[in-house]
Design an enzyme around this catalytic site. Sequence first.
Site, PDB file in Angstrom:
ATOM      1  CB  THR A 173      -0.961   0.012   1.207  1.00 54.71           C
ATOM      2  OG1 THR A 173      -0.238  -0.364   2.395  1.00 54.71           O
ATOM      3  CG2 THR A 173      -2.109  -0.963   0.994  1.00 54.71           C
ATOM      4  CB  SER A 174       3.130   3.102   1.255  1.00 58.15           C
ATOM      5  OG  SER A 174       3.831   4.309   1.015  1.00 58.15           O
TER       6      SER A 174
END
Length: 341
Positions: free
Chosen positions: A48-49
Site C-alpha cells: 500500500t506504499s
Amino acid sequence: MSTAQMRLIGTDPEQWAEIAYRDESLVTQLDGHLTADQAAESVTGVPTSSSTTPVTVVGMIEALDVEDGHTVLEIGTGTGYSAALMCHRLGEDNVTTTEVDPGVAARADAALETAGYSTWTMTGDGLLGHPRRAPYDRVIATCAVRRIPHTWVRQTKPGGIVLATVAPGSWAYGTGLAKVTVNGDGTAEGRIIGESSFMQARSQAAAPLAGDLSARAAYADSEREAKVAPTLLEEWMPAFLAQLATPGAQLVRATREDGASLRYVFDADRESFAAFIEKGSGWTVRQGGPAALWDDIEQALIAWQDAGRPDVSATRLRVTPRSHTYWIGDTPALRWEHRLV
C-alpha cells in the site's frame, strides 16, 4: 493487487545507500498499516506504499519540464524521495506534497526535515489537490488514477502540465503515463508518453473479486468462439485497450481441476461477465449480463491489430469537466469517451 514481502533491513548506512539507489521498488507498507519496523521477520501482504525506483522518479521529474520558479503539487508523498529531489531543484517553498495516509505522511515529513527540507507536506485526499496553494505550474502524481481529476486541472495555471499514471480499469498493469497541458478554458490535452505502473489511489483501488467465480459466470446469454485469444490481455498495450473499452472490468486468471486454463472478465457495476475456456487451439467465450464485455474489447483489439499494433504512446487524451476522451489515429473503433457521472 498481488502480495509482496517486506523485511526489516539493518541500519548500516552503506547498506541503506546501496538498497536505496538500486533500480527496484521497495515496499514500505503492507495492508495499509504494517511497516518494516513493526516486523521481527519477513512478512507478506498487499503493498500500500512504496519507494519507487530512482530511474522512474527522475524520469518523471524530467518529463515534468520544470523551470526555475515553478511551483509543483505532488500527489502521493510516499517516502518523500521525489519531493526531496524537487525541493533540491526548485526550492522547498515551491513544492507542495500531499499524502492520504497520516502515518506515511509523518514519516515522509520527518525524512524531508532530516534531509534539510521544510516543505509543505500535507495530509489529505490528493484527488482533491490542495487549493490553498493553487494555482500550480505543475502537478505530478505518484499513484495511479482511473482518470485525471478535474480538480488538478482547475488548480493548474493555463499552460501548466499535469503528469499522472492513468489506469482506466484499475488493473495493476496495462497503464500509461499521461502528460497533458492545461488550456485557458478549463480543459487539458496531451498524450500517453509511455508505460507506467503505480499503486492505485486508495479511494479508487478495486477490491479483489471474492466468492465462487464459476457460479458468478454460470448463466450466459451467448457462447461463441473468440476471434482474439484472451491471453493477449497479458500484454501491456492490449490490457490498456481493454480498460479503455470496458473501464469497470477486471481480468481474472484461474485453472480448472482438470488443468484447463480459464480467464474471466467481470464488470460488477454493469453486472456483466465474459468467461473463457481454452479448447484445442482456440478459446470459447461465454458472455452474460447487459453488457457484452468481450465484444467491446475484441473490437478494440482487432482495430488495434489492423492499425499496425501501435504502442501506448500513440494514445491521445483530452480532459474536460465532464469527460475524458482517448483516441488513437482516426479509427472510430479506437476512440473512447468516458463520461463523468
